[in-house]
Design a protein around this motif. Sequence first.
Motif, PDB file in Angstrom:
ATOM      1  N   SER A 112       4.567   6.049  -1.397  1.00  0.00           N
ATOM      2  CA  SER A 112       3.479   5.898  -2.365  1.00  0.00           C
ATOM      3  C   SER A 112       3.344   4.421  -2.696  1.00  0.00           C
ATOM      4  O   SER A 112       4.331   3.671  -2.565  1.00  0.00           O
ATOM      5  CB  SER A 112       3.812   6.665  -3.647  1.00  0.00           C
ATOM      6  OG  SER A 112       3.815   8.040  -3.393  1.00  0.00           O
ATOM      7  N   ILE A 135      -0.928   5.714  -2.270  1.00  0.00           N
ATOM      8  CA  ILE A 135      -1.803   5.960  -1.122  1.00  0.00           C
ATOM      9  C   ILE A 135      -3.253   5.757  -1.562  1.00  0.00           C
ATOM     10  O   ILE A 135      -3.545   5.726  -2.763  1.00  0.00           O
ATOM     11  CB  ILE A 135      -1.645   7.393  -0.568  1.00  0.00           C
ATOM     12  CG1 ILE A 135      -1.890   8.439  -1.669  1.00  0.00           C
ATOM     13  CG2 ILE A 135      -0.287   7.595   0.090  1.00  0.00           C
ATOM     14  CD1 ILE A 135      -2.142   9.843  -1.163  1.00  0.00           C
ATOM     15  N   HIS A 171      -2.671   3.528  -6.822  1.00  0.00           N
ATOM     16  CA  HIS A 171      -3.457   4.472  -6.014  1.00  0.00           C
ATOM     17  C   HIS A 171      -4.916   4.017  -6.005  1.00  0.00           C
ATOM     18  O   HIS A 171      -5.443   3.585  -7.033  1.00  0.00           O
ATOM     19  CB  HIS A 171      -3.354   5.885  -6.588  1.00  0.00           C
ATOM     20  CG  HIS A 171      -2.006   6.484  -6.398  1.00  0.00           C
ATOM     21  ND1 HIS A 171      -0.982   6.294  -7.302  1.00  0.00           N
ATOM     22  CD2 HIS A 171      -1.496   7.239  -5.382  1.00  0.00           C
ATOM     23  CE1 HIS A 171       0.096   6.916  -6.854  1.00  0.00           C
ATOM     24  NE2 HIS A 171      -0.180   7.499  -5.700  1.00  0.00           N
ATOM     25  N   THR A 199      -1.108   0.252  -0.811  1.00  0.00           N
ATOM     26  CA  THR A 199      -1.171   1.659  -0.391  1.00  0.00           C
ATOM     27  C   THR A 199      -0.458   1.818   0.955  1.00  0.00           C
ATOM     28  O   THR A 199      -0.466   0.919   1.799  1.00  0.00           O
ATOM     29  CB  THR A 199      -2.625   2.155  -0.285  1.00  0.00           C
ATOM     30  OG1 THR A 199      -3.368   1.272   0.555  1.00  0.00           O
ATOM     31  CG2 THR A 199      -3.276   2.222  -1.662  1.00  0.00           C
ATOM     32  N   GLN A 200       0.148   2.975   1.100  1.00  0.00           N
ATOM     33  CA  GLN A 200       0.964   3.301   2.269  1.00  0.00           C
ATOM     34  C   GLN A 200       0.245   4.356   3.121  1.00  0.00           C
ATOM     35  O   GLN A 200      -0.659   5.032   2.636  1.00  0.00           O
ATOM     36  CB  GLN A 200       2.323   3.859   1.797  1.00  0.00           C
ATOM     37  CG  GLN A 200       3.050   2.955   0.813  1.00  0.00           C
ATOM     38  CD  GLN A 200       3.565   1.686   1.451  1.00  0.00           C
ATOM     39  OE1 GLN A 200       4.286   1.738   2.442  1.00  0.00           O
ATOM     40  NE2 GLN A 200       3.194   0.545   0.902  1.00  0.00           N
ATOM     41  N   ASP A 201       0.679   4.503   4.361  1.00  0.00           N
ATOM     42  CA  ASP A 201       0.047   5.486   5.252  1.00  0.00           C
ATOM     43  C   ASP A 201       0.260   6.906   4.743  1.00  0.00           C
ATOM     44  O   ASP A 201       1.377   7.283   4.403  1.00  0.00           O
ATOM     45  CB  ASP A 201       0.643   5.374   6.666  1.00  0.00           C
ATOM     46  CG  ASP A 201       0.029   4.194   7.408  1.00  0.00           C
ATOM     47  OD1 ASP A 201      -1.048   3.732   6.984  1.00  0.00           O
ATOM     48  OD2 ASP A 201       0.641   3.743   8.401  1.00  0.00           O
ATOM     49  N   LEU A 202      -0.807   7.672   4.751  1.00  0.00           N
ATOM     50  CA  LEU A 202      -0.704   9.079   4.359  1.00  0.00           C
ATOM     51  C   LEU A 202       0.018   9.871   5.449  1.00  0.00           C
ATOM     52  O   LEU A 202       0.744  10.817   5.161  1.00  0.00           O
ATOM     53  CB  LEU A 202      -2.111   9.645   4.118  1.00  0.00           C
ATOM     54  CG  LEU A 202      -2.191  11.077   3.627  1.00  0.00           C
ATOM     55  CD1 LEU A 202      -1.528  11.230   2.263  1.00  0.00           C
ATOM     56  CD2 LEU A 202      -3.652  11.548   3.561  1.00  0.00           C
TER      57      LEU A 202
END
Length: 219
Positions: free
Chosen positions: A28, A30, A92, A204-207
């Motif tokens: 997290s 995202i 987010h 944000t990170q990869d879902l």
Amino acid sequence: MKKIKFNAVDWNYEKKEEWVCPSHQYQSPIDIVNNDTLPMNDDGDIILRYRKKANAIVNTGYCIQGYLNGVASINNRKFEFQQFHFHAKGEHTIDGKDFPLELHLVHQSESGKMAVIAVHFEVGAANSTIDDILSHLDESEFDNHINLLNLVPKNLDYYHYLGSLTTPPLTENVEWYVLIESMTLSEKQLQRMTEIHKDNYRETQDLGARKVLKKVFNQ
Ligand SMILES: [Zn+2]
């Protein structure tokens, strides 16, 4: 009233690339793409019972963080309230849109499960609870009537997914509830917040293979 000081941590936002990540599957924050969400069929109720008094507000060195007693029922499971803190800008994003501020309400169940409710803030009308929090920074045992629910929208519709803490140790298996409705604070309040901490956010990170669920009540 008692003055308090938070112990320094051994990481910082200037060296995010050095943070050790347990895995890259459930991280997290995202970006939430509304059109890619699935409806959440669970009852999914969130009931927050927070005491209208903070025990302490601290500058941790990386965020403004507060403590108070409270319980939450989240999707029919009981959680204890742990702490709240702010990130500027918000962590987010929704359909790529970012927010100037994000509040995290951190809860933990008896079995150690973490659930974080995230509230986005936009610039608009002032929120008096932000002033209350700022005026008691680094204090404990002070007289106050800080009502954290003033920082939470009445409408608790949310996006839900499984992620991680957004600060080291980046622990995974954290349940996220990102509220859809945002709150406001004034430009001046945002300025006061960001004078203390700005850029205390993680990208944000990869879902990946995860799905984001959307809960809309009273349909
Ligand atoms: Zn946070």
